[in-house]
Design a protein around this motif. Structure first.
Motif, PDB file in Angstrom:
ATOM      1  N   ARG A   1      12.808 -17.429  -2.157  1.00 30.95           N
ATOM      2  CA  ARG A   1      11.819 -17.595  -1.086  1.00 30.95           C
ATOM      3  C   ARG A   1      11.751 -16.306  -0.278  1.00 30.95           C
ATOM      4  N   TYR A   2      10.581 -16.060   0.220  1.00 29.54           N
ATOM      5  CA  TYR A   2      10.328 -14.841   0.997  1.00 29.54           C
ATOM      6  C   TYR A   2      10.773 -13.590   0.249  1.00 29.54           C
TER       7      TYR A   2
ATOM      8  N   ASP B   1      18.398 -17.083  -2.201  1.00 28.25           N
ATOM      9  CA  ASP B   1      19.585 -17.503  -1.459  1.00 28.25           C
ATOM     10  C   ASP B   1      20.210 -18.744  -2.078  1.00 28.25           C
TER      11      ASP B   1
ATOM     12  N   ILE C   1      22.988 -14.423   0.192  1.00 25.37           N
ATOM     13  CA  ILE C   1      21.615 -13.938   0.242  1.00 25.37           C
ATOM     14  C   ILE C   1      21.509 -12.633  -0.536  1.00 25.37           C
TER      15      ILE C   1
END
Lengths: 136, 158
Positions: free
Chosen positions: A112-113, A117, A131
């Motif tokens: 995500r983004y 993670d 992360i």
């Protein structure tokens, strides 16, 4: 660097168990393991971060009375301590290695983004987020 | 008073499993098995440890996840309802509104309009920040808000 944060500690239920976990499973190194009476000062280091030590401390005598130690153990065991965050180059690869060593993943890798993670816990209940470093 | 730390750790393991797959069904029997205790003991200890019964905890995680999907994806609301564990759009919409005070559509619009100031916080933690604080049962919340008691239900599950 001459100034900065050198040690941050977390509470663990058993220091031998924590030592085995952070060294054998996560690949950390022991920095200091010093015993004095009932007290044991135990810190480990990330192999790529020599200026920082993670303390693995057990609640109890001589620093805590029995009731306080019990409360601290409860808070850790129910996962109520703040998450620890570790940056890795390859989140999925790291998770595979951790799983192969029997680490309890609490979240499989998710993208995500633009990063990935995941999450896991140490035997005591401390939660970690993994992360993946953004490639810049 | 208090729950033994060993037991807490096992309850946490069961809770982690719910977190990992909140769209699945988590009857107390399934959770209790993961913790190695009886169903009644599990439900009581879980409530004591985490302040909410297991089914309500699951509900907060489903709503949290639905909110994240509303904010972060373009998926139709029907699909979000199904992916987060509801079997009907109606139940999802009603429960979502009862819990958060907003409709799913409003949450999506607000996120598009500006969102919040948490851009530099790790995404997994941002999600938890948006978890609803459900201190009372949804059925109770409905009862409190209802003008008459005709619509109240005893169950709060999807």
């Amino acid at each position: 660097m001459s100034q900065g944060i050198e040690v941050v500690g977390i509470y663990v239920r058993d220091q031998d168990e924590a030592l085995e976990f952070y060294v054998e499973k996560l690949g950390f190194r022991v920095h200091t393991d010093a015993k004095g009476g009932e007290f044991r000062w135990l810190t480990v280091q990330h192999p790529e971060q020599p200026s920082f030590q993670l303390g693995l401390f057990k609640p109890g005598a001589p620093l805590h009375d029995a009731a306080t130690a019990q409360q601290l153990n409860e808070v850790v065991a129910k996962g109520a301590m703040p998450a620890l965050v570790m940056v890795v180059n390859d989140c999925r690869g790291t998770c595979e290695r951790l799983k192969a060593r029997g680490v309890e993943l609490t979240q499989e890798p998710v993208e995500r983004y633009g990063t990935v993670d995941a999450g896991f816990r140490d035997p005591s209940g401390n939660g970690w987020k993994l992360i993946e470093a953004r490639k810049s | 008073m208090g729950v033994d730390p060993e037991m807490l750790r096992r309850l946490l393991r069961a809770r982690d499993r719910m977190d990992q797959a909140s769209h699945e069904e988590w009857p107390v029997g399934r959770l209790a098995k993961l913790s190695g205790v009886s169903g009644a003991h599990f439900a009581r200890s879980f409530k004591e440890a985490f302040g909410v019964p297991p089914h309500r905890y699951l509900l907060t995680r489903r709503i949290e996840r639905a909110k994240a999907m509303l904010r972060e994806t373009e998926l139709p609301i029907t699909e979000i309802a199904l992916e987060t564990g509801w079997t009907s759009l109606g139940t999802f919409g009603r429960t979502f509104r009862d819990v958060t005070g907003e409709t799913p559509g409003a949450v999506r619009e607000r996120a598009r309009a500006g969102g919040d100031d948490l851009a530099s916080v790790p995404a997994c933690i941002v999600r938890a920040v948006h978890r609803p604080n459900l201190t009372i049962a949804v059925s109770e919340k409905r009862r409190q808000e209802a003008d008459d008691t005709n619509g109240s239900e005893e169950t709060e599950g999807p």
